[in-house]
Each structure stands twice: as structure tokens, then as C-alpha cells.
Design an enzyme around this catalytic site. Sequence first.
Site, mmCIF file in Angstrom:
data_model
loop_
_atom_site.group_PDB
_atom_site.id
_atom_site.type_symbol
_atom_site.label_atom_id
_atom_site.label_comp_id
_atom_site.label_asym_id
_atom_site.label_seq_id
_atom_site.Cartn_x
_atom_site.Cartn_y
_atom_site.Cartn_z
ATOM 1 N N ASP A 1 2.429 -19.127 18.681
ATOM 2 C CA ASP A 1 3.553 -18.518 17.971
ATOM 3 C C ASP A 1 4.699 -19.512 17.737
ATOM 4 O O ASP A 1 5.359 -19.460 16.707
ATOM 5 C CB ASP A 1 4.063 -17.318 18.793
ATOM 6 C CG ASP A 1 5.126 -16.519 18.078
ATOM 7 O OD1 ASP A 1 4.921 -16.200 16.895
ATOM 8 O OD2 ASP A 1 6.175 -16.216 18.690
ATOM 9 N N LYS B 1 16.289 -24.174 8.300
ATOM 10 C CA LYS B 1 17.588 -24.099 8.989
ATOM 11 C C LYS B 1 18.387 -25.369 8.699
ATOM 12 O O LYS B 1 17.854 -26.477 8.793
ATOM 13 C CB LYS B 1 17.377 -23.962 10.508
ATOM 14 C CG LYS B 1 16.755 -22.629 10.932
ATOM 15 C CD LYS B 1 16.576 -22.569 12.446
ATOM 16 C CE LYS B 1 15.688 -21.414 12.863
ATOM 17 N NZ LYS B 1 16.359 -20.165 13.112
ATOM 18 N N HIS C 1 6.837 -24.420 15.095
ATOM 19 C CA HIS C 1 8.271 -24.756 15.139
ATOM 20 C C HIS C 1 8.573 -25.960 16.044
ATOM 21 O O HIS C 1 9.277 -26.883 15.642
ATOM 22 C CB HIS C 1 9.094 -23.570 15.620
ATOM 23 C CG HIS C 1 8.849 -22.298 14.857
ATOM 24 N ND1 HIS C 1 8.611 -22.284 13.510
ATOM 25 C CD2 HIS C 1 8.806 -20.993 15.252
ATOM 26 C CE1 HIS C 1 8.429 -21.032 13.109
ATOM 27 N NE2 HIS C 1 8.547 -20.235 14.152
ATOM 28 N N ASP D 1 7.433 -22.707 7.365
ATOM 29 C CA ASP D 1 7.848 -22.757 8.769
ATOM 30 C C ASP D 1 9.351 -22.568 8.688
ATOM 31 O O ASP D 1 10.080 -23.487 8.282
ATOM 32 C CB ASP D 1 7.514 -24.104 9.408
ATOM 33 C CG ASP D 1 7.914 -24.120 10.879
ATOM 34 O OD1 ASP D 1 9.038 -23.672 11.186
ATOM 35 O OD2 ASP D 1 7.123 -24.549 11.725
ATOM 36 N N HIS D 2 9.833 -21.385 9.049
ATOM 37 C CA HIS D 2 11.229 -21.091 8.713
ATOM 38 C C HIS D 2 12.212 -21.998 9.452
ATOM 39 O O HIS D 2 13.354 -22.139 9.043
ATOM 40 C CB HIS D 2 11.560 -19.608 8.922
ATOM 41 C CG HIS D 2 11.778 -19.215 10.346
ATOM 42 N ND1 HIS D 2 10.750 -18.967 11.212
ATOM 43 C CD2 HIS D 2 12.909 -19.028 11.058
ATOM 44 C CE1 HIS D 2 11.233 -18.640 12.397
ATOM 45 N NE2 HIS D 2 12.556 -18.663 12.342
ATOM 46 N N GLU E 1 14.395 -17.896 24.004
ATOM 47 C CA GLU E 1 14.818 -16.610 23.423
ATOM 48 C C GLU E 1 15.129 -15.618 24.535
ATOM 49 O O GLU E 1 14.516 -15.683 25.609
ATOM 50 C CB GLU E 1 13.687 -16.044 22.563
ATOM 51 C CG GLU E 1 13.297 -16.931 21.419
ATOM 52 C CD GLU E 1 12.242 -16.260 20.540
ATOM 53 O OE1 GLU E 1 12.623 -15.441 19.709
ATOM 54 O OE2 GLU E 1 11.052 -16.544 20.741
ATOM 55 N N ARG F 1 0.827 -1.216 0.000
ATOM 56 C CA ARG F 1 0.000 0.000 0.000
ATOM 57 C C ARG F 1 0.856 1.259 0.000
ATOM 58 O O ARG F 1 0.446 2.293 -0.490
ATOM 59 C CB ARG F 1 -0.881 0.018 1.251
ATOM 60 C CG ARG F 1 -1.895 -1.115 1.265
ATOM 61 C CD ARG F 1 -2.964 -0.831 2.295
ATOM 62 N NE ARG F 1 -3.821 -1.994 2.479
ATOM 63 C CZ ARG F 1 -3.709 -2.865 3.475
ATOM 64 N NH1 ARG F 1 -2.795 -2.688 4.403
ATOM 65 N NH2 ARG F 1 -4.524 -3.896 3.560
ATOM 66 N N LYS G 1 3.200 -18.177 8.385
ATOM 67 C CA LYS G 1 2.353 -18.380 9.542
ATOM 68 C C LYS G 1 1.936 -17.027 10.091
ATOM 69 O O LYS G 1 2.604 -16.047 9.778
ATOM 70 C CB LYS G 1 3.097 -19.192 10.600
ATOM 71 C CG LYS G 1 4.214 -18.425 11.315
ATOM 72 C CD LYS G 1 4.717 -19.210 12.475
ATOM 73 C CE LYS G 1 4.604 -18.517 13.779
ATOM 74 N NZ LYS G 1 5.450 -17.392 14.040
ATOM 75 N N LYS H 1 9.996 -16.395 25.853
ATOM 76 C CA LYS H 1 10.732 -15.150 25.585
ATOM 77 C C LYS H 1 11.342 -14.658 26.885
ATOM 78 O O LYS H 1 10.905 -15.016 27.967
ATOM 79 C CB LYS H 1 9.779 -14.111 25.018
ATOM 80 C CG LYS H 1 9.203 -14.534 23.661
ATOM 81 C CD LYS H 1 8.978 -13.350 22.763
ATOM 82 C CE LYS H 1 8.435 -13.748 21.402
ATOM 83 N NZ LYS H 1 9.467 -14.119 20.431
HETATM 84 C C1 BG6 Z 1 8.935 -16.658 14.793
HETATM 85 C C2 BG6 Z 1 8.142 -16.154 15.958
HETATM 86 O O1 BG6 Z 1 8.186 -17.576 14.046
HETATM 87 O O2 BG6 Z 1 10.110 -17.300 15.272
HETATM 88 C C3 BG6 Z 1 8.964 -15.203 16.808
HETATM 89 O O3 BG6 Z 1 6.989 -15.473 15.476
HETATM 90 C C4 BG6 Z 1 10.260 -15.869 17.222
HETATM 91 O O4 BG6 Z 1 8.242 -14.786 17.947
HETATM 92 C C5 BG6 Z 1 10.971 -16.439 16.005
HETATM 93 O O5 BG6 Z 1 11.066 -14.882 17.830
HETATM 94 C C6 BG6 Z 1 12.179 -17.259 16.417
HETATM 95 O O6 BG6 Z 1 12.898 -17.608 15.264
HETATM 96 P P1 BG6 Z 1 14.468 -17.812 15.309
HETATM 97 O O7 BG6 Z 1 14.823 -18.248 13.937
HETATM 98 O O8 BG6 Z 1 15.065 -16.487 15.702
HETATM 99 O O9 BG6 Z 1 14.722 -18.850 16.350
#
Ligand code: BG6
Length: 506
Positions: A251, A198, A256, A193-194, A232, A54, A164, A356
Amino acid sequence: MPEKELSDGTPDRCGLVIFGASGDLTRRKLLPALYNLFLDGLLPPAFGIVGFARSAFSREEFRVLARGAVDEFSRRRPADPQRWPEFEQMLHYQQGGYGDAESFRRLREVQTNLDRVHAGAGNWVYYLATPPSAYREIGQGLEQSGLACSRMDAKPWSRLVVEKPIGHDLSSARALNDALSAGCEESQTFRIDHYLGKETVQNILVLRFGNGIFEPLWNHHHIDHVQITVAETDGAGSRGGYYEEAGALRDMVQNHLFQLLCLVAMEPPHNLGADAIRDEKLQALESIRPIRPEELDRQVVRGQYAAGLVDGQPVKAYREEEKVARESVTETFVAMKVYLDNWRWSGVPFYLRTGKRLARRTAEIAIQFRKLPPILFNRNPARPLDPNVLSIRLQPNEGVSLQIGSKRPGPRAEVSTVKLDFGYHSVFPAGTPEAYERLLLDVMLGDATLFMRRDEVEAAWSFVTPILEGWTHSTPDDFPNYVAGSAGPARADELLVVDGRRWGRL
Ligand code: BG6
């Protein structure tokens, strides 16, 4: 998954449209990943990237944004002044509203033009880097302007990438998946799902099925329990608005942590194809024993951070973060115990925890083997031997170590605990690609192995949704219940203590 190496092929000629091009994900992850793929020569020839959002950017302004993103977030940074102009040429921008037919008509013109100028073959990837609330409109816009997904095996092809959260519970996930499948076939839909991108996560299957020594021990006869920790040090930060609605269970755990659990627990696939692997992951997910409402408090612990010290710096409580309610009951920590009711894992608890503002940033899987009979070196109950533990360190300090007992030099038969340790960085000093590099490349190659299939997502929600519902009936009265910079709430320790176990140190 591991069979397909980056060198396996260059993708077909294609282009990429990023919806949400002025957002955080594009800046932090997508543009830096594309730049690194470019440096590695992995982008297809005549590649074009069209940012769509936008915000009223000119093409020039979008390029400036991209340069800033690469300078700040790229694996290789800052941008190489020699190579940047060539990369910059690929970047285009189209301002538009997601529900505005005219914007999509103009987008189509840009794409047609790029197809002509760059001989892009008409193949397009559509990346939805927007909040899911925009998915429906974008889907309709694509369809109405004739840009919608054509069949996976059609030529030219189109593919849809979604981030997601896929829903916030089972029914919303189903509704979203239905909406996605209205315009695209499952095989054209790539759900990110990142964690699966990895390297260290992909290595779990190599470790298990590319070595002879682990798999014979990988079952309830030899494994006492499994711990999966993703801790984290960051707090909710600027994402308070999103996080308030999500919480740690949605989350992190639903996606994950469950994906990690699947890779540890699944049966060997019959080949490394996307569906063979995902079929086995699905079986693992479906074998997780549902948690009954009366067991909820005994098996699942939730927490929220209070103010504290992280890395020596004072940090505020979750309830004091931006866009967070002062009385918020959103969980920033979850620990749980689950069982998989299948032949291999019968009776083996899997302990999962994530949160967190914890003491240390780490993602690690610890496989703890059963104790030895107390006959020889551990005859004395006052001096038990430490168990063997296989630790898979996903990040940081990536590697794998095995804790074993070893004779302490000297005249007595004393056993010390030592580690056999493999560190990625010492063996592979060149470093590894970022998750998004691999994932973007796989979308262009049409390889869905590292993406979540619809049934996997819904199976994970089937398990998580009753927990969320249970929580709505009992407001936690002890929040905040852990100090920022600690290992989480005390009750998370009790989860294991009652079983005679304890968490690995954070
Ligand atoms: C994301 C979450 O999917 O993954 C975040 O939304 C989180 O809250 C993050 O911080 C963690 O990813 P990574 O790769 O830094 O471990």
C-alpha cells in the site's frame, strides 16, 4: 518537473470520463480537484466531465453528489453558490456496466454530443477510478466502441489514467501493464502516485538541484544515513477489505516511499523532461540491493496495531476492524533498511518506515550528515555534538529545516543544537494546490513527469516481491505487536540501534 508551472499553458480542449464515478476516490479527490481547477481558471474551455458507473444516478443526482463532495472535501469549501451553476453545467452521467457493450455505445453518444455542443475537439481523458479488477473490461469496452486510445500525437488524442495498486506482485503488475499497453501506448498511460503531486515532494528536486550548497554534500562522503518516515494516525477504517489484501508494504512502500527514495537518491537528470527524470529514478530503483532471504528478518520489520489511544481517543485493534480477519497477519507497519549499490550511496543506509495508527501523522525525510572528528567542540566523549540533520517535512507543517550547532551565549565554548527553519505556510500563506489538482492538469497537458512509468513500477515490484514471498513462509507470531498511538514495534527501533543510530522522534 518543477520547470512546468501551472501557468505554462491551458490544456487543449478536451473532456474527461471518470469510470467509478460514484466511488470514494471520485468524491474525495477528483471532483474537488476539478472544482478547484475550475475556480483557478485552469480547465480548458468548453470542458465536459462524464461520470460513468454502475449506480443508477440521474444527471441531477450526480450533480448533487458532486456538490456534496465539494462541500465536504474541497480545498476551498463549501461550493461557492455564485460559481457552482457554471461548474455544474460541465457534469454529465452515464450509468453502465463495465462489461456491457451497450453502455459503452451510449457513452460514445454522450461524448459525440458533447464534442458537438461544446466543440470539445474529440480529445478525451479516461480516468479509471475503479478497482483494477475492472480495468480489463473497461479497456475492452473502450476498444470495441471505438473510444480506445489513439496515438499520443494523434489528433484528437486520448489518454488513460490509472490508480494504484498496479498489481499485487511483479507478475501481476506485468500482466496488468501488458493489458494496459494493448490499448494504449506508454506515453498515453498516466499511472498515478499521488505523492508525486504534492508540492513538497516536487520541492525535493528544487532543493537538491536548484541550490548550490546541498549537492556537493549529497553523497556517502558526507551523509551518514537517510530516514524516510510516512506515519499515519488513521487506521484501516472502512477500507479493511482492500487493506487485508494489500498491507503496508504494497500500500505504501512499493509506491510512495520508493518514489520518495528515488527523488532523494537519483542523479541529476540532464533536463526536466518526463523521461530524463524517470530514467534517473529508474536507475536509483535498480540500484537498491535486493534483500536476501536470510537477511529478511534483520532488514525488514513488520507490525500490526493493537487497540490503544490515538489523540487521546480509544481506537480498536486492526483485527477488530470491519472486514478484517480475526487472525489477520496483514502488516499495518513496515520498517526496513536498504542500501543502494551505486557510486554516490555506497555504504549509506536508507531507513524507511510507514504505518497506520502511529503516534503522529507525519511524512518526513531526514538526511543525517556524518559526525565530526572529536577534536574541538566535541572532544569530550561524554558530551557528543548532535549531528547536522536536514529535515524535509512533506506534511503536515510543510517545510525544510537544518539542525546545526550554535554557540550558547556565555563565557564557555558550549554548543547548543538549533534549527534553521523554513515553513511553507509562513512564506507562502496562499496555500498550495492539492496533489490531484496538479496531476489532473498534467494529464490534460500531456505531461507525464509526475506519473510512474511502467519500468519504474516493475522495478519497485522486483524488489518488494521477494519480501512478500519470504513473509508467506514465516507467519508472524507476535501480532499485534504495537499499541495504537505508539511509534511502532520495538523491533523497528532495534533495526537502527544495532547500527548505533535511532529514529527521529515520532
Ligand atoms: C494511499 C494509501 O495511497 O495513501 C492509504 O492507500 C494512505 O492507505 C494514503 O492512507 C496516504 O496518503 P496521504 O496523502 O494522506 O499521506
